[in-house]
Design an enzyme around this catalytic site. Structure first.
Site: not given
Length: 837
Positions: A515, A714, A718
């Site tokens: 990310d 995180d 996710d």
């Protein structure tokens, strides 16, 4: 009489300046006015806390004296010379000498059986080589015979391994008996004809006397494990050892007691029947030597867990209701307690700063060497080190709930897990022992039929040598030792590995999906540009949108509110507020209808953005996120926010690419901004506008292409993508340590942790392959040599004693190779990438 002894003990304590101890729990205390104290028989007793004081006052006679377990003397519990804890019990000593003797071998003074006869209640035991074996108490593994170890490490497990103590004692007894046996046997070869001096008959009886305690006492654990392997139909190294040693000793006893029963094929030229007492005894001695070295090495593989356990202090300073400090043991700390942490002390449990400020060294948890500044409201992690100021903290997570406890639990579970590559060793081992026994039988038959005279003697030597040298211990240790060492080394650098399978898989990963926010960037966006259209000033826009965003919890909203306050813009409560998912926010502030968000939000309200298109595009090309502002149905300006890229990101990406990994950035940001960030960092591929749900689809897409995919996130939104990836990587500061969807957890949320994990994974897999190669080659060469394949060329057979030494050294060499992982420099790939960059 008790009072007299107490007075004597106290006068002696004054002369020797002994430390005071809580007579109930044994904890060291100081004689201060603010410490709980009780008077009894004219003497003052001090306590670590009110709980121990209450126990003492309820029954003081139970806590006045204890018996030294070594010498049996009565000891004043309040002023002993030393105190030791063993298996959850506290023991008191009259002198340091008794204390030292107890610490060396506690089972000698407590009436225990060797090798962990007493187990703490509720502790499960497992085999380090076969983690599927779990039982309530200590014992031997039914598959490999190895001593079972506690599954859950604790701070009390700090003494020497009882099996190591027992085996060391048996080794020395065996060595003392084996040395004269070697002198008797090998003396003639170096010009010391001991056998001629004493006579062959007497020498044989002396050898019997020397070898018997070695075989019938010292080697008992070997025979017990060998019998268990046969009874459980799980042939292992102990099967071969017990057969080899038993055959050599049994044959020699019969040859000593009834030599006339042997035919000429067993007799030497002198007419006597040779015996192999020295071979049996020396084999046992050498195997004990190998076991002692192996147990010591295995203790070193667990040093990382012990180091983690040692991070937590044994006591904490609690501030009571009266505002006074009281020192209590760590297990007495409860959630909500106010604790004082002095400079140089470890943070006792997880919590938050209630008062004070300081810098805290979190390197033992995160692997990052730079101390972190802590002030009121900041979180604290148990086991980290307070450097400078005094902190008052509020305890929140205690006991097994602390981050440190979860780390220890995760590392312990990972060390017991099995890597897929271990399946190869298991399949080989399952066929190996029966094959070796068959080879030994064939060697015996062949030598007895076609060997030189005395043929049966050669046959026995060949069969015993085959059985001893072929012990597959090195093969079984090859993978577990590497995994145990690697997971411990990773924990020291903030890389927590859930299981061995994740570690092995990560070594083969070729695609990493990350990310942008919080992983590549700092995760703390800040306003960089404000472009009004002319109807409103910059301060007026900040006043309006700052007031509107006060109701939002989005990171971008926080950045806008912070900028408004810095500009001293007037903020008020919004009259209305609504968040439009994926587009922005709307509301009413100070009588104005407001819009703030992306182009899609303004298209929904038919507001033309063309006047700011050029400005917006130029800002996006600088990797900034652009939001438009609308006031009363008109375009009023735009605001740009940027999340700074972490200083370590570029070097980490370069290091990952050097290791053959393709880095893909998946972000919800627009394509222009995402490509600007990717261009700055030389990222291989960009996927913009990806929702949390879309990340799982992205993982599946790459896996369908045949790629090995790791996903870093995180651990919250996710989680589905983490579970779908070949290896999920949880990025964070410890909140996601126990997250089940990730195979690897990084205590520090940046890419440097992934670089370290990758380097560790590849180094571990390489180390395992080296160990398996050593073990396979050793056994492949050792068995035919022992069987006598080279006898026609060199005219000599391999001695069973040399075979035993080689077998022990092979296991030690495998462990020694695995221990090299303790010294692996996980920052090396980062240093190389930074240098080349």
């Amino acid at each position: 009489m008790m009072a007299t002894h107490t007075e004597h003990s106290r006068s002696e304590a004054v002369e020797t300046d002994r430390a005071l101890h809580d007579p109930v729990c044994g904890m060291a205390v100081t004689a201060s006015d603010d410490r709980p104290r009780s008077e009894h028989q004219g003497h003052s007793y001090y306590f670590c806390g009110p709980r121990c004081q209450q126990k003492f006052e309820a029954n003081p006679e139970a806590y006045l004296e204890a018996t030294d377990p070594v010498c049996g003397m009565s000891v004043d519990r309040a002023e002993p010379a030393a105190v030791s804890r063993h298996e959850g019990q506290t023991y008191y000593f009259c002198s340091d000498h008794c204390h030292h003797k107890f610490e060396q071998a506690p089972e000698n003074y407590l009436g225990e059986q060797p090798a962990q006869a007493q187990a703490p209640e509720g502790v499960k035991y497992t085999c380090p080589m076969h983690p599927e074996i779990v039982q309530d108490g200590p014992g031997s593994c039914p598959k490999c015979g190895m001593a079972l170890e506690p599954m859950n490490p604790s701070q009390e497990d700090t003494g020497p391994n009882p099996e190591l103590v027992d085996f060391t004692r048996r080794f020395w007894v065996s060595a003392i008996a084996s040395i004269p046996l070697l002198i008797i046997t090998m003396g003639p070869l170096v010009g010391i004809p001991v056998r001629s001096w004493i006579g062959e008959t007497w020498v044989t009886w002396i050898e019997l006397v020397l070898a018997t305690p070695v075989i019938l006492w010292a080697a008992i654990p070997f025979f017990v494990r060998g019998w268990q392997s046969i009874r459980n139909v799980s042939p292992n190294m102990w099967t071969l050892i017990s057969l080899g040693v038993g055959a050599a000793y049994g044959y020699s006893v019969v040859a000593t007691l009834i030599p006339g029963a042997f035919p000429p094929a067993f007799r030497m030229e002198s007419g006597h029947v040779p015996v192999y007492f020295e071979a049996a005894a020396v084999i046992v001695t050498l195997i004990f030597l190998g076991q002692v070295l192996e147990l010591r090495a295995r203790e070193r593989t667990g040093s990382a867990i012990k180091a983690l356990l040692d991070l937590a202090p044994k006591t904490a300073v609690r501030i009571n209701e009266q505002g006074d400090d009281e020192e209590i043991s760590l297990d007495e700390v409860h959630s909500g307690d106010r604790l004082r942490v002095k400079p140089g002390s470890s943070i006792p449990v997880d919590g938050t700063v209630a008062d004070g400020s300081s810098s805290v060294d979190e390197s033992m948890i995160t692997g990052e060497p730079v101390p972190v500044e802590k002030a009121k409201g900041d979180s604290l992690t148990g086991g980290t080190l307070n450097k400078q100021g005094t902190l008052i903290m509020t305890a929140e997570r205690v006991g097994a709930d602390t981050v440190l406890s979860q780390i220890v639990d995760m590392v312990a579970k990972a060390q017991r897990s099995r890597a897929p590559i271990q399946g190869l060793a298991d399949r080989v081992s399952s066929y190996f022992v029966p094959t070796v026994v068959l080879i030994a039988i064939v060697a015996f038959i062949v030598w007895s039929l076609v060997g030189p005279q005395p043929a049966m003697v050669y046959a026995i030597v060949a069969a015993v040598s085959v059985l001893i040298i072929a012990c597959p211990c090195a093969l079984g240790l090859a993978t577990p030792m590497s995994i145990m060492t690697a997971t411990g080394r990773g924990a020291q650098s903030g890389v927590l590995i859930k299981d061995a399978e994740a570690l092995e898989r990560f070594a083969h990963i070729d695609t990493l999906i990350v990310d942008k926010t919080g992983t590549l960037t700092e995760g703390q966006p800040a306003v960089t540009d404000i472009r009004p259209t002319g109807e409103h000033s910059e301060t007026e826009l900040l006043s309006l949108i700052g007031s509107l965003e006060r109701s939002s919890e989005h990171p971008l909203a926080e950045a806008i509110v912070t900028r408004a306050r810095d500009a001293e813009a007037k903020l008020s409560e919004p009259e209305a507020f609504d968040s439009v998912t994926g587009k922005g926010v709307t509301g009413r502030v100070q009588g104005h209808d407001l819009l703030m968000g992306n182009a899609a939000l303004f298209q929904d309200h038919n507001i033309d953005l063309s006047s700011l298109d050029q400005d917006a595009q130029s800002l996006r090309e600088k990797a900034k996120t652009v939001m438009y502002i609308g006031v009363d149905g008109q375009l009023a300006g735009l605001i740009a926010v940027q999340d700074p890229i972490k200083k370590t990101t570029a070097t980490a990406i370069a290091a990952l690419q050097r290791q053959g990994m393709r880095v893909v950035m998946a972000t919800g940001d627009n394509e222009t901004t995402a490509k600007a960030v990717a261009g700055e960092l030389s990222i291989d591929e960009v996927r913009a506008g990806v929702s949390p749900e879309g990340k799982q689809k992205l993982v599946d897409e790459y896996k369908r292409q045949g790629r090995k995919v790791a996903m870093a996130g995180d651990g919250i939104n996710d989680a589905p993508a983490l579970a779908a990836a070949d290896v999920g990587i949880a990025m964070g500061t410890g909140a996601d340590v126990a997250m089940e969807s990730a195979g690897i957890t990084l205590m520090k949320g940046d890419l440097t942790g992934i670089v370290r994990a990758r380097y560790l994974a590849r180094g571990t897999l390489r180390n395992i392959k080296q160990n398996l190669f050593f073990a396979f080659v050793y056994n492949s060469l050792g068995v035919p040599v022992a069987a006598g394949i080279f006898y026609p060329l060199f005219g000599a057979l391999l001695s069973p004693m040399i075979a035993a030494a080689a077998m022990s050294l092979s296991s030690v060499s495998v462990i020694g190779n695995a221990l090299r992982l303790r010294a692996i420099d996980l920052d090396k790939p980062l240093e190389r990438a930074e240098h080349s960059h």
